[in-house]
Design a protein around this motif. Structure first.
Motif, PDB file in Angstrom:
ATOM      1  N   ILE A  23      21.996  29.671  18.528  1.00  0.00           N
ATOM      2  CA  ILE A  23      22.632  30.039  19.987  1.00  0.00           C
ATOM      3  C   ILE A  23      21.303  30.097  21.109  1.00  0.00           C
ATOM      4  CG2 ILE A  23      24.876  31.155  21.111  1.00  0.00           C
ATOM      5  CD1 ILE A  23      25.815  31.067  18.850  1.00  0.00           C
ATOM      6  N   THR A  24      21.114  31.344  20.623  1.00  0.00           N
ATOM      7  CA  THR A  24      20.051  32.047  20.979  1.00  0.00           C
ATOM      8  C   THR A  24      18.746  31.191  21.605  1.00  0.00           C
ATOM      9  OG1 THR A  24      20.355  34.015  20.006  1.00  0.00           O
ATOM     10  CG2 THR A  24      18.643  34.481  21.308  1.00  0.00           C
ATOM     11  N   ALA A  25      18.606  30.606  20.613  1.00  0.00           N
ATOM     12  CA  ALA A  25      17.564  29.250  20.507  1.00  0.00           C
ATOM     13  C   ALA A  25      18.032  28.064  21.663  1.00  0.00           C
ATOM     14  CB  ALA A  25      16.933  29.049  19.385  1.00  0.00           C
ATOM     15  N   ARG A  26      19.214  27.927  21.289  1.00  0.00           N
ATOM     16  CA  ARG A  26      19.410  26.719  22.477  1.00  0.00           C
ATOM     17  C   ARG A  26      19.405  27.085  23.804  1.00  0.00           C
ATOM     18  NH1 ARG A  26      23.522  22.302  22.792  1.00  0.00           N
ATOM     19  NH2 ARG A  26      24.834  22.392  24.625  1.00  0.00           N
ATOM     20  N   LYS A  27      20.035  28.318  24.133  1.00  0.00           N
ATOM     21  CA  LYS A  27      20.131  29.132  25.355  1.00  0.00           C
ATOM     22  C   LYS A  27      18.845  28.711  26.095  1.00  0.00           C
ATOM     23  CE  LYS A  27      21.975  32.021  28.215  1.00  0.00           C
ATOM     24  NZ  LYS A  27      20.902  31.620  29.964  1.00  0.00           N
ATOM     25  N   ALA A  61      14.478  17.039  16.979  1.00  0.00           N
ATOM     26  CA  ALA A  61      15.554  17.507  18.317  1.00  0.00           C
ATOM     27  C   ALA A  61      15.079  17.753  19.285  1.00  0.00           C
ATOM     28  CB  ALA A  61      17.148  17.670  17.809  1.00  0.00           C
ATOM     29  N   GLU A  62      14.512  19.022  19.191  1.00  0.00           N
ATOM     30  CA  GLU A  62      14.015  19.659  20.544  1.00  0.00           C
ATOM     31  C   GLU A  62      12.668  19.475  20.933  1.00  0.00           C
ATOM     32  OE1 GLU A  62      13.391  24.412  19.759  1.00  0.00           O
ATOM     33  OE2 GLU A  62      11.451  23.493  18.768  1.00  0.00           O
ATOM     34  N   ALA A  63      11.656  18.704  20.183  1.00  0.00           N
ATOM     35  CA  ALA A  63      10.310  18.601  20.875  1.00  0.00           C
ATOM     36  C   ALA A  63      11.358  17.077  21.848  1.00  0.00           C
ATOM     37  CB  ALA A  63       9.867  17.633  19.880  1.00  0.00           C
ATOM     38  N   VAL A  64      12.182  16.016  21.626  1.00  0.00           N
ATOM     39  CA  VAL A  64      12.441  14.830  22.377  1.00  0.00           C
ATOM     40  C   VAL A  64      13.214  15.470  23.444  1.00  0.00           C
ATOM     41  CG1 VAL A  64      14.661  13.499  22.744  1.00  0.00           C
ATOM     42  CG2 VAL A  64      13.427  13.743  20.486  1.00  0.00           C
ATOM     43  N   LYS A 112       1.558   8.911  15.432  1.00  0.00           N
ATOM     44  CA  LYS A 112       2.159   8.076  16.076  1.00  0.00           C
ATOM     45  C   LYS A 112       2.675   9.213  17.588  1.00  0.00           C
ATOM     46  CE  LYS A 112       7.422   5.918  17.114  1.00  0.00           C
ATOM     47  NZ  LYS A 112       6.578   4.896  17.146  1.00  0.00           N
ATOM     48  N   GLU A 113       2.282   8.260  18.686  1.00  0.00           N
ATOM     49  CA  GLU A 113       2.905   8.925  19.971  1.00  0.00           C
ATOM     50  C   GLU A 113       4.371   8.168  20.294  1.00  0.00           C
ATOM     51  OE1 GLU A 113      -0.369   8.916  23.106  1.00  0.00           O
ATOM     52  OE2 GLU A 113      -1.432   8.583  21.849  1.00  0.00           O
ATOM     53  N   VAL A 114       4.970   9.359  21.015  1.00  0.00           N
ATOM     54  CA  VAL A 114       5.799   8.897  21.935  1.00  0.00           C
ATOM     55  C   VAL A 114       6.419   9.069  23.277  1.00  0.00           C
ATOM     56  CG1 VAL A 114       8.586   8.229  21.300  1.00  0.00           C
ATOM     57  CG2 VAL A 114       7.353   8.726  19.208  1.00  0.00           C
ATOM     58  N   GLU A 115       6.712   8.568  24.024  1.00  0.00           N
ATOM     59  CA  GLU A 115       6.532   9.114  25.403  1.00  0.00           C
ATOM     60  C   GLU A 115       7.829   8.968  25.651  1.00  0.00           C
ATOM     61  OE1 GLU A 115       3.437   8.306  27.510  1.00  0.00           O
ATOM     62  OE2 GLU A 115       4.565   9.303  29.342  1.00  0.00           O
ATOM     63  N   VAL A 116       8.729  10.003  25.819  1.00  0.00           N
ATOM     64  CA  VAL A 116       9.962   9.999  26.004  1.00  0.00           C
ATOM     65  C   VAL A 116      10.696  10.144  27.836  1.00  0.00           C
ATOM     66  CG1 VAL A 116      11.637  11.979  26.261  1.00  0.00           C
ATOM     67  CG2 VAL A 116       9.779  11.939  24.410  1.00  0.00           C
ATOM     68  N   ASP A 117      10.927   8.757  28.430  1.00  0.00           N
ATOM     69  CA  ASP A 117      10.926   8.436  29.526  1.00  0.00           C
ATOM     70  C   ASP A 117      12.146   8.752  29.853  1.00  0.00           C
ATOM     71  OD1 ASP A 117       9.653   8.080  31.351  1.00  0.00           O
ATOM     72  OD2 ASP A 117       8.955   5.729  31.413  1.00  0.00           O
ATOM     73  N   ILE A 118      12.719   9.863  29.718  1.00  0.00           N
ATOM     74  CA  ILE A 118      14.488  10.313  29.849  1.00  0.00           C
ATOM     75  C   ILE A 118      13.884  11.444  30.660  1.00  0.00           C
ATOM     76  CG2 ILE A 118      16.215  10.889  28.950  1.00  0.00           C
ATOM     77  CD1 ILE A 118      14.694  10.438  26.259  1.00  0.00           C
ATOM     78  N   PRO A 119      14.708  10.595  32.087  1.00  0.00           N
ATOM     79  CA  PRO A 119      14.846  11.410  33.003  1.00  0.00           C
ATOM     80  C   PRO A 119      15.710  13.214  32.808  1.00  0.00           C
ATOM     81  CG  PRO A 119      16.680  10.274  33.557  1.00  0.00           C
ATOM     82  CD  PRO A 119      15.980   9.527  31.914  1.00  0.00           C
ATOM     83  N   ARG A 120      15.460  14.341  34.381  1.00  0.00           N
ATOM     84  CA  ARG A 120      15.973  15.210  33.827  1.00  0.00           C
ATOM     85  C   ARG A 120      16.583  15.128  34.506  1.00  0.00           C
ATOM     86  NH1 ARG A 120      11.631  18.229  30.550  1.00  0.00           N
ATOM     87  NH2 ARG A 120      10.205  16.718  30.127  1.00  0.00           N
ATOM     88  N   PRO A 121      17.819  16.744  34.521  1.00  0.00           N
ATOM     89  CA  PRO A 121      17.680  17.449  33.665  1.00  0.00           C
ATOM     90  C   PRO A 121      18.072  16.639  32.109  1.00  0.00           C
ATOM     91  CG  PRO A 121      19.491  17.603  35.234  1.00  0.00           C
ATOM     92  CD  PRO A 121      18.469  16.928  36.252  1.00  0.00           C
ATOM     93  N   LYS A 176      20.040  17.352  28.468  1.00  0.00           N
ATOM     94  CA  LYS A 176      20.933  17.458  27.688  1.00  0.00           C
ATOM     95  C   LYS A 176      20.988  16.630  26.571  1.00  0.00           C
ATOM     96  CE  LYS A 176      25.620  18.456  30.522  1.00  0.00           C
ATOM     97  NZ  LYS A 176      25.663  17.062  31.260  1.00  0.00           N
ATOM     98  N   PRO A 177      21.037  17.804  25.790  1.00  0.00           N
ATOM     99  CA  PRO A 177      20.645  18.110  23.841  1.00  0.00           C
ATOM    100  C   PRO A 177      21.479  16.554  23.457  1.00  0.00           C
ATOM    101  CG  PRO A 177      20.800  20.227  24.522  1.00  0.00           C
ATOM    102  CD  PRO A 177      20.916  19.830  25.688  1.00  0.00           C
ATOM    103  N   GLU A 178      22.743  16.767  24.114  1.00  0.00           N
ATOM    104  CA  GLU A 178      23.667  15.539  23.477  1.00  0.00           C
ATOM    105  C   GLU A 178      24.126  14.848  24.013  1.00  0.00           C
ATOM    106  OE1 GLU A 178      24.415  19.451  22.841  1.00  0.00           O
ATOM    107  OE2 GLU A 178      24.767  19.023  24.281  1.00  0.00           O
ATOM    108  N   ASP A 179      23.146  14.251  24.949  1.00  0.00           N
ATOM    109  CA  ASP A 179      23.269  13.160  25.637  1.00  0.00           C
ATOM    110  C   ASP A 179      23.057  12.415  24.464  1.00  0.00           C
ATOM    111  OD1 ASP A 179      23.545  13.585  28.153  1.00  0.00           O
ATOM    112  OD2 ASP A 179      21.891  13.909  28.641  1.00  0.00           O
ATOM    113  N   SER A 180      23.318  10.859  24.472  1.00  0.00           N
ATOM    114  CA  SER A 180      23.033  10.026  23.271  1.00  0.00           C
ATOM    115  C   SER A 180      21.611   9.100  23.269  1.00  0.00           C
ATOM    116  CB  SER A 180      24.097   8.452  23.983  1.00  0.00           C
ATOM    117  OG  SER A 180      23.841   8.025  25.273  1.00  0.00           O
TER     118      SER A 180
END
Lengths: 261, 273
Positions: free
Chosen positions: B188-192, B216-219, B237-246, B248-252
């Motif tokens: 819980i603390t880590a997530r916060k 999960a943390e990295a993504v 392997k190299e991955v570009e994470v092209d997910i807009p911010r903000p 949420k860890p639970e986003d699909s």
């Protein structure tokens, strides 16, 4: 004062009073004031010594002051040198290897022989006493501090190095605070040994000082005065140890006491 | 929650952003003391971190990720290749400033929170008149405003790690290295703290190289992920994470990417052994 400090102070005062009572009883039972004068007689002797000039005209405070000065100088010199050497041993493999052979050698020489050696080399001089103390105390302090450097938390040093802290900053903020417990334990020992050697040196031949007076009255075979000077000496050392060092120590560890738990 | 203050766009802009760190074919060997046996810890690792980017290296525990960070921090040597840390654009040229957040907080318990931050400011030669404003600014940023005079041991593990983050940010580093900084904390603390780190990124815009074994943390946190396997450490392997911010860890989108990376990760790791 908290309830706890009142209790410790009470306990200490109580045990001193008990000792005095025992002494008084023993003196009463022996009934030989030449061999064992009672505490009241000695108390009067001390009071007289403190107000009247001594047998050679000097005040008792001169002797006390000179002894204190000798203790302080010898103690400070050996603490500083010992801490420096210990730290150097902890920080450099070369210094460590060189000194790990020599220091145990020095530590094996009995204290009293060291005093004789110093007297033979330097005569009955201030330097002789100082060197005797330093030869005995410095290696002990150095070994203690060196042990402390081995117990230091390497991960904190690595943190400091990562943030590019230089040696002097590391020593001040990372090494020395971790060495504090070792410094204070060396401190206590060093102080104890220092005043014993200084008393010995004064007894053997230094002019002035509590040990000198002790030896003077020993020569006169004056038991009252011999006991009076011993008690003055012990009282002085106890005051220094508990009044000064204990306070310094609690200041050095203030960060521990500040904890809420 | 706090993370809504983040910029809406991804931070990545590799084409134009100047690079902060370039690691080129880095290798490191380790010799067993006295034994004469040498094995390769890191083999020909190349990676780049763009200025203001959040780049993660994901790999199993003990694969040499920490060694890699130590090499970048300049406290460990290497045997081949090169490591370049460039000063931030717009700043006067100076020795590159490298900050480090370790797994455990590594605070000096005999100094106050403020004293701990001032320690690194002094180490880095930051002028004394800047100390107070920086202490205040970065403690506030990690949510510890008003804790200046407190001692570390009075703080919880999560708060201690916040102090460590404030300490690292306070030197305004060209590169911030983070070595599994949340792995010692409860979930819980880590997530916060992860959410708060995201918010801090929006404000201080540091360049971060983040090491973790937690995909999960990295993504969730990264703009770019390098995946590393072990013995020797090598990037596969190299991955570009092209997910807009903000995010949420639970986003699909995040969960999907994580799932596919996990699959790949383990097929590589298990294929090895």
């Amino acid at each position: 004062m908290t309830a706890q400090t009142i209790r410790t102070v009470g306990l200490r005062a109580g045990s001193i009073v008990a000792l005095l009572v025992l002494w008084w009883l023993a003196a009463r039972l022996m009934h030989d004031p030449e061999a064992l004068p009672g505490p009241i007689v000695i108390g009067n002797t001390i009071a007289e010594d403190l107000v009247k000039p001594g047998p050679q005209g000097e005040s008792a405070f001169l002797h006390i002051g000179i002894t204190l000065a000798r203790i302080f100088i010898a103690f400070a010199a050996s603490m500083l040198l010992g801490t420096g050497i210990g730290l150097a041993m902890g920080l450099s493999r070369i210094v460590e290897r060189a000194l790990l052979v020599v220091i145990p050698l020095l530590l094996t020489i009995p204290t009293i022989l060291m005093v004789f050696l110093a007297v033979m080399w330097f005569g009955y001089s201030e330097a002789g006493g100082l060197i005797a103390v330093m030869a005995v105390v410095t290696p002990y302090v150095a070994v203690n501090i060196f042990e402390g450097t081995r117990a230091m938390d390497k991960s904190l040093i690595e943190m400091g190095v990562t943030f590019k802290a230089r040696r002097p900053l590391l020593i001040r903020k990372v090494y020395l605070p971790q060495l504090m417990p070792y410094i204070f334990s060396a401190f206590r020992y060093a102080f104890g040994v220092t005043w014993k050697i200084v008393a010995l040196a004064e007894t053997f031949g230094l002019k002035y000082g509590i040990g000198y007076m002790f030896f003077f009255w020993f020569g006169q075979f004056n038991m009252d005065q011999v006991l009076a000077w011993i008690i003055m000496f012990v009282a002085l050392m106890l005051i220094l140890e508990h009044g000064v060092f204990a306070r310094l120590e609690s200041r050095a560890f203030a960060w521990r006491h500040s904890l809420a738990r | 929650m706090a993370h809504v203050m983040l910029r809406k766009t991804a931070r990545t802009d590799t084409a134009s952003a100047p690079t902060a760190v370039i690691i080129d074919k880095l290798s490191k060997k380790f010799t067993v003391p006295g034994g004469g046996i040498t094995f390769t810890v890191i083999e020909s690792v190349s990676l780049t971190v763009g200025e203001g980017q959040f780049v993660s290296i994901v790999g199993p525990s003990g694969c040499g990720k920490s060694t890699l960070l130590n090499i970048i921090a300049g406290i460990e040597s290497y045997d081949g290749g090169s490591v370049t840390v460039a000063p931030r654009a717009g700043t006067a040229s100076h020795e590159p400033r490298v900050a480090y957040v370790f797994q455990s907080p590594r605070l000096l318990n005999w100094l106050t929170v403020q004293g701990n931050i001032e320690f690194v400011l002094e180490a880095q030669g930051v002028p004394r008149e800047q100390w107070q404003p920086r202490v205040t600014k970065y403690l506030q940023m990690v949510g510890l405003g008003g804790q200046e005079k407190n001692y570390p041991l009075n703080l919880s593990g999560g708060m201690q790690q916040r102090v460590a983050i404030a300490r690292a940010l306070a030197i305004e580093p060209d590169i911030l290295l983070m070595d599994e900084p949340f792995s010692h904390l409860d979930a819980i603390t880590a997530r916060k703290l992860r959410f708060d780190l995201m918010e801090i990124l929006g404000r201080a815009k540091p360049t971060i190289l983040f090491v973790t074994h937690d995909l999960a943390e990295a993504v969730f946190l990264s703009d770019h992920i390098y995946m590393m396997n072990t013995r020797p450490a090598r990037i596969f392997k190299e991955v570009e994470v092209d997910i807009p911010r903000p995010r949420k860890p639970e986003d699909s989108v995040i969960l999907d990417l994580e799932k596919s990376l996990v699959r790949e990760f383990f097929s590589v790791l298990e294929g090895k052994t």
